[in-house]
Motif scaffolding. Sequence first.
Motif, PDB file in Angstrom:
ATOM      1  N   VAL A   1      13.342 -39.847  71.223  1.00 28.86           N
ATOM      2  CA  VAL A   1      13.107 -40.368  72.569  1.00 28.86           C
ATOM      3  C   VAL A   1      11.721 -39.919  73.036  1.00 28.86           C
ATOM      4  N   ALA A   2      11.156 -40.682  73.943  1.00 32.85           N
ATOM      5  CA  ALA A   2       9.862 -40.321  74.535  1.00 32.85           C
ATOM      6  C   ALA A   2      10.110 -39.208  75.545  1.00 32.85           C
ATOM      7  N   LYS A   3       9.375 -38.078  75.384  1.00 37.99           N
ATOM      8  CA  LYS A   3       9.666 -36.944  76.262  1.00 37.99           C
ATOM      9  C   LYS A   3       8.446 -36.111  76.635  1.00 37.99           C
ATOM     10  N   HIS A   4       7.270 -36.680  76.563  1.00 39.47           N
ATOM     11  CA  HIS A   4       6.075 -35.957  76.988  1.00 39.47           C
ATOM     12  C   HIS A   4       5.217 -36.879  77.837  1.00 39.47           C
ATOM     13  N   LEU A   5       4.688 -36.339  78.933  1.00 42.96           N
ATOM     14  CA  LEU A   5       3.858 -37.098  79.863  1.00 42.96           C
ATOM     15  C   LEU A   5       2.487 -36.466  80.015  1.00 42.96           C
ATOM     16  N   GLY A   6       1.519 -37.279  80.351  1.00 40.92           N
ATOM     17  CA  GLY A   6       0.196 -36.787  80.690  1.00 40.92           C
ATOM     18  C   GLY A   6      -0.470 -37.753  81.640  1.00 40.92           C
ATOM     19  N   ILE A   7      -1.595 -37.351  82.203  1.00 42.48           N
ATOM     20  CA  ILE A   7      -2.371 -38.210  83.091  1.00 42.48           C
ATOM     21  C   ILE A   7      -3.738 -38.408  82.464  1.00 42.48           C
ATOM     22  N   GLN A   8      -4.054 -39.654  82.151  1.00 42.70           N
ATOM     23  CA  GLN A   8      -5.319 -39.961  81.494  1.00 42.70           C
ATOM     24  C   GLN A   8      -6.473 -39.760  82.471  1.00 42.70           C
ATOM     25  N   THR A   9      -7.504 -39.072  82.003  1.00 43.58           N
ATOM     26  CA  THR A   9      -8.662 -38.799  82.851  1.00 43.58           C
ATOM     27  C   THR A   9      -9.899 -39.585  82.423  1.00 43.58           C
ATOM     28  N   GLN A  10      -9.966 -39.975  81.165  1.00 39.15           N
ATOM     29  CA  GLN A  10     -11.087 -40.755  80.635  1.00 39.15           C
ATOM     30  C   GLN A  10     -10.549 -41.731  79.618  1.00 39.15           C
ATOM     31  N   VAL A  11     -11.216 -42.873  79.501  1.00 39.61           N
ATOM     32  CA  VAL A  11     -10.884 -43.858  78.474  1.00 39.61           C
ATOM     33  C   VAL A  11     -12.085 -44.025  77.554  1.00 39.61           C
ATOM     34  N   GLY A  12     -11.919 -44.806  76.497  1.00 37.39           N
ATOM     35  CA  GLY A  12     -13.018 -45.057  75.581  1.00 37.39           C
ATOM     36  C   GLY A  12     -13.053 -44.042  74.458  1.00 37.39           C
TER      37      GLY A  12
END
Length: 149
Positions: free
Chosen positions: A99-110
């Motif tokens: 199962v999916a069980k880790h989260l994060g918040i993206q700060t940069q793309v590319g």
Amino acid sequence: MSDLHQRIIREARDWIGTPYVHQMNAKAAGCDCLGLVRGVWMAVMGSEPERPPAYSRDWSEPQGEERLWAAATRHLVSKRLVDGAPGDVILFRMKSGAVAKHLGIQTQVGPDARFVHAYSGHGVVESPLSAPRARRVVARFEFPTEEVI
């Protein structure tokens, strides 16, 4: 980048250095990955729409239920994986078939993509969203422009 996205990123980065503590969401005192996202939500959006029930470190793996994904879908806006943007909440599956069980918040793309997350033994850090990590992202969300209940 919108003002909302800038506020999300600033707040997420403000949690860096918070120790990892399972089921907590207190900046500088302790949090896990869900606690980080909850804390950022409360700082940027206001009161949280739902308090999570107690959860074990294995989340819902024994039952095979995507509880974290379902909760994210209730309160965040789903996006296509290819439409990454700073401020997105990203959901990871740590191993194939789990199962999916880790989260994060993206700060940069590319090419220099990065994200803020909390994990055991390290606390809240900002890490590269390297190819091996990016392959584990199974869902992408954005904070709503208005609170979703």
